[in-house]
Design an enzyme around this catalytic site. Sequence first.
Site, PDB file in Angstrom:
ATOM      1  N   GLY A 210       1.155  -1.437   0.061  1.00  0.00           N
ATOM      2  CA  GLY A 210      -0.204  -0.129   0.327  1.00  0.00           C
ATOM      3  C   GLY A 210       0.692   1.479   0.050  1.00  0.00           C
ATOM      4  O   GLY A 210       1.466   1.108   1.091  1.00  0.00           O
ATOM      5  N   SER A 211       0.102   2.233  -0.994  1.00  0.00           N
ATOM      6  CA  SER A 211       1.682   3.359  -0.876  1.00  0.00           C
ATOM      7  C   SER A 211       0.848   4.291  -1.947  1.00  0.00           C
ATOM      8  O   SER A 211      -0.211   3.989  -3.101  1.00  0.00           O
ATOM      9  CB  SER A 211       2.633   2.766  -1.642  1.00  0.00           C
ATOM     10  OG  SER A 211       2.575   2.174  -2.127  1.00  0.00           O
TER      11      SER A 211
END
Length: 252
Positions: A210-211
């Site tokens: 996640g990013s």
Amino acid sequence: MGRMSGEILDNRGRGTAGWSWPSIHPEGRKFGLIAAVASLGAALMAWETIAWPLAFLTLGVLAFFRDPVRVTPRDDRFVVSPADGLITLIQKVPPPRELCADDGSGVRGMNDAPVTRVSIFMSVFDVHINRSPIAGTIRRVVYIPGKFLNADLDKASEENERQHFLVERADGVQIGFTQIAGLIARRIVPFVKGGDIVAVGQRVGLIRFGSRVDVYLPAGTEPKVLMGQKVIAGETVLAEIGEAPMIEGIGQ
């Protein structure tokens, strides 16, 4: 038969296409193996309440690190998306100082005047392999330690753990892009270093779990994508160099 890496395809029917299982990037195989061994061990011990969650965790880890082949359009005018995800911010901002300031290497940095920044948010369900938006030479790779705020926040670009890349084409056009860690992501992994020559759409790194990726377009260039649009790394054309179209869309 699925897409083959290195195969030439076009809009006149050349090439082969079909669904196939994506490969798993080597960075993810060790995590998948650990989860699989733990799941198998729990199953052998007849701990079903543990074995089943671990089995689903194994599938989730393998899915997260999937590395599908992408068909990258070959046109020098195009800036392709470096990440899978959702366009969440389009703003005029100065590029990061790490991409502009003299770093003592003699390599020219970006101009510090405001340019258009396109932010792509990657959820845990997206492919997290990042790719080069243009072909050229990697002029800078700068890692900055930081916090782990929600990557969807504007201030994440200045406060979170991040890694900047500066790519320069043979004609001098430069594009900067930044991998930004999020709430869950705790490790940014580069595949390239300064001085490397990359092709458009080439894999340059990944962020675990996640990013976000920010792209700093050249002056006079505006995006061809819209807020809220889904983009695909190495395939979606974010912009055309020197073009500044005004495009509107409607959610439906």
